[in-house]
Design a protein around this motif. Structure first.
Motif, PDB file in Angstrom:
ATOM      1  N   THR A  71       0.833  -1.207   0.000  1.00 49.70           N
ATOM      2  CA  THR A  71       0.000   0.000   0.000  1.00 49.70           C
ATOM      3  C   THR A  71       0.863   1.250   0.000  1.00 49.70           C
ATOM      4  O   THR A  71       0.552   2.246  -0.662  1.00 49.70           O
ATOM      5  CB  THR A  71      -0.929   0.005   1.221  1.00 49.70           C
ATOM      6  OG1 THR A  71      -1.701  -1.204   1.227  1.00 49.70           O
ATOM      7  CG2 THR A  71      -1.853   1.195   1.195  1.00 49.70           C
ATOM      8  N   ASN A 125      -2.281  -7.672  -6.413  1.00 51.16           N
ATOM      9  CA  ASN A 125      -2.874  -7.286  -5.130  1.00 51.16           C
ATOM     10  C   ASN A 125      -2.876  -8.441  -4.134  1.00 51.16           C
ATOM     11  O   ASN A 125      -2.642  -8.251  -2.936  1.00 51.16           O
ATOM     12  CB  ASN A 125      -4.308  -6.786  -5.332  1.00 51.16           C
ATOM     13  CG  ASN A 125      -4.353  -5.353  -5.799  1.00 51.16           C
ATOM     14  OD1 ASN A 125      -3.375  -4.625  -5.682  1.00 51.16           O
ATOM     15  ND2 ASN A 125      -5.491  -4.942  -6.341  1.00 51.16           N
ATOM     16  N   VAL A 150      -1.738  -1.072   5.631  1.00 48.98           N
ATOM     17  CA  VAL A 150      -1.293   0.301   5.383  1.00 48.98           C
ATOM     18  C   VAL A 150      -0.074   0.572   6.251  1.00 48.98           C
ATOM     19  O   VAL A 150       0.107  -0.069   7.289  1.00 48.98           O
ATOM     20  CB  VAL A 150      -2.416   1.318   5.693  1.00 48.98           C
ATOM     21  CG1 VAL A 150      -3.589   1.118   4.762  1.00 48.98           C
ATOM     22  CG2 VAL A 150      -2.862   1.210   7.137  1.00 48.98           C
TER      23      VAL A 150
END
Length: 643
Positions: free
Chosen positions: A146, A445, A568
């Motif tokens: 991310t 991803n 994140v």
């Protein structure tokens, strides 16, 4: 109705468990609160990450040397650094060592590094080709997928921002040039106005010069005609005088001859005066013609012709002067002769008749007064024309000066050259193209989120294992064995199960999902170590808190998911989660998976495995010293699940 009564009765029997087992109330309360607690912890951790991007560490390496462009020094690199520091999109730190910056990114100490090459301004400012100015954004997807996405978005926004800045500067140059062009146009308009005024004055002067030239030509024609008549008359006068000489006057006509001689002497005196005046006028005419020649040589277009005519006029005037001078000399001799004739009038009696005839012939041959007046008027007209010509030439000179001044102003107002921007249309539109350089690339991803979800799967496997087996229960026969051997013995089977779970997870990722794994043995060792450590942590919690420790283990999992930075960057979380990040095993498991799977953190996965082992060793020590074992007979030693 009976159905409802039966339902209510059964529900009352179940509710009776709360009276019989008071601790059940706490368990149900925990079950009620745990979902909300999970949502609270996880959502608070990722509540508004975009507002905390300034906490993300990033490096700037400015090597730009600038460029001298259009008379000024442009340093885009320095301007870009100042702008980024002022906007504080990220926690930028400047460094001059490019290789050191790249090492910090690979080691995870910085999210990304912005490298501004030495020739950045030199390629970006001229805009000779699209994307000529390169900005290098160096990031590691393996460190944080991310976070690398943040770097990619930053690169796109950065390119757009720098291109906008360049276009703004170029438009400023264009508008400045337009203002200068407007000023030059105003000066050009003034110059053209003066040029027009000068042209008008020149036109008027030329018109006057033309009229004067016409009058001069007319006067010259009249003068020529008068001179011709004077010449003819003088010839006839000579013939008459010769006749008079041939035919001497008779004595009886002496008296009449005397009277005629007196009149002849008086006429010669008047003629001498007229010839002197005519000679002086011809000299002035010659001088005026020479002056007109000098003044008309510089007149455009007609100057040559007017000057040539003036030259001819001067020549004719000179000839006229010489002729008049000769005439005056002859007339002087004639006057002497007339005087002598007057003295010898007695001897001229016989030729008096012939003299009378000659005098009549001479009188008829001489030009009349009207002709002499016409000659005088012609000289006057020539003089007046020369004056007009002189005045016109003066105005012509003034107009020429104004015309020259206007042309000078026009020349000074026009730019020496047109200063264009240069470059190409596409190069000027998109001068800067950021270049993304990725270390430890991630294929997709799914692979990017694997470092977070693979450890979660291993933790869940350990929790599920604890639901099958009683962690505090041992067979009665174990009571006679060494106390030190009880925990290791209990963990052998459980450890084998979680080890197999971890290996199955690795094979699933490698062969079923076909993830690209840089170091498969390293990933397997990392997950096996994590599974054993998680099992030991859960064992310690259950030994300390009983079955409630399983609920604590679930809450701990939620807390670690929010604090490990698996999805994140941890810098985007609140201060609480950032502070506990280094002290949770999940953080190091995620780091180890990234290092072994993608080569992130310079592939230092062994270091992460070592830290996870320390957590497992601590949990083993705690599980060894807290809680008590419950020994049951062989019949009661059974799985925790009712199978």
């Amino acid at each position: 109705m009976r159905l409802f009564r039966d339902v209510w009765s059964i529900a009352a029997m179940e509710a009776g468990l709360f009276r019989r087992f008071p601790k059940l109330r706490l368990s149900v309360l925990g079950i009620v609160l745990i979902p909300a607690l999970y949502a609270l912890i996880y959502l608070s951790a990722v509540w508004d990450p975009s507002s905390r991007t300034a906490a993300l560490p990033a490096l700037i390496v400015n090597l730009d040397q600038g460029i001298d462009y259009k008379g000024q020094h442009v340093d885009l690199g320095d301007e870009l650094v100042k702008t980024l520091q002022a906007r504080r999109m990220f926690g930028f730190t400047e460094t001059a060592d490019e290789e050191s910056a790249r090492r910090d990114v690979r080691a995870g100490r910085s999210l990304f590094a912005l490298i501004i090459p030495a020739d950045f301004s030199a390629h970006a400012v001229p805009g000779e080709q699209a994307g000529g100015g390169k900005l290098v954004v160096y990031a590691s997807e393996g460190n944080n997928y991310t976070g690398a996405g943040f770097a990619r978005r930053f690169a796109g926004e950065l390119g757009h921002q720098v291109n906008e800045t360049l276009n703004e500067k170029r438009w400023a140059l264009v508008l400045g040039a337009s203002a200068g062009a407007a000023d030059s146009m105003s000066r050009l308009r003034d110059g053209v106005g003066k040029l027009q005024d000068g042209a008008h004055v020149l036109r008027d002067g030329l018109q006057q010069a033309d009229r004067g030239a016409r009058q001069l030509a007319t006067g010259q024609g009249t003068l020529d005609a008068g001179i011709g008549q004077v010449t003819g008359g003088m010839k006839q006068l000579g013939a008459g005088i010769r006749t008079m000489d041939a035919r001497k006057p008779a004595p009886q006509d002496l008296q009449a001859l005397k009277s005629g001689a007196s009149q002849l002497s008086a006429g010669h005196a008047e003629l001498s005066t007229g010839l002197a005046q005519l000679e002086a006028g011809s000299q002035k005419l010659s001088e005026g013609a020479l002056h007109m020649k000098e003044e008309t040589q510089s007149i455009p277009l007609v100057g040559g012709k007017v000057s040539a005519g003036a030259q001819q006029l001067a020549g004719g005037a000179d000839q006229l002067t010489q002729g008049l001078r000769s005439a005056r000399q002859g007339q002087a001799k004639l006057q002497d002769g007339a005087q002598a004739l007057d003295k010898g009038v007695t001897a001229l009696t016989d030729g008096m008749g012939a003299l009378s005839a000659g005098i009549g012939t001479m009188a008829s041959a001489l030009p009349p007064d009207a002709k002499l007046d016409a000659l005088a008027d012609g000289g006057h007209a020539a003089h007046k024309g020369s004056q007009d010509l002189s005045h016109g030439i003066t105005q012509l000179a003034d107009g020429s000066r104004q015309l020259a001044g206007g042309l000078d102003l026009l020349s000074a107002s026009l730019p020496a050259h047109i200063d264009t921007l240069g470059g190409t249309a596409k190069g000027l539109a998109v001068s800067v193209q950021p270049e993304i350089q990725i270390d430890a690339p991630v294929a997709n991803n799914g692979s990017g989120f694997a470092p977070n979800f693979l450890p979660v799967a291993v933790w869940l496997g350990a929790v599920m294992t604890t639901f099958i087996f009683h962690l505090r229960m041992l067979p009665g026969a174990a009571a006679t064995l060494s106390p030190v051997a009880r925990l290791p013995g209990k963990l052998v089977l459980l450890g084998g199960i979680v080890t197999v779970q971890a290996l199955v997870v690795v094979m699933m990722a490698a062969f079923l999902l076909q993830m690209h794994i840089l170091n498969l043995p390293g990933l397997a060792l990392t997950l096996v170590t994590a599974a054993l450590t998680f099992l030991l942590i859960i064992m310690a919690l259950v030994r300390a808190f009983g079955d409630a420790g399983k609920a604590v283990a679930l809450i701990l999992l939620i807390l670690q998911l929010s604090s490990a930075g698996g999805v994140v960057p941890i810098e985007l979380s609140s201060e609480f989660f950032r502070s506990i990040n280094p002290w949770l095993p999940f953080t190091w498991v995620v780091r180890g998976v990234r290092a072994s799977m993608f080569g992130a953190f310079d592939s230092q996965w062994l270091q992460s495995v070592g830290v996870v082992m320390l957590f497992g060793l601590g949990a083993f020590v705690v599980a060894s010293v807290v809680g008590r074992w419950r020994f049951v007979d062989e019949a009661a030693h059974r799985p925790a699940l009712d199978i």
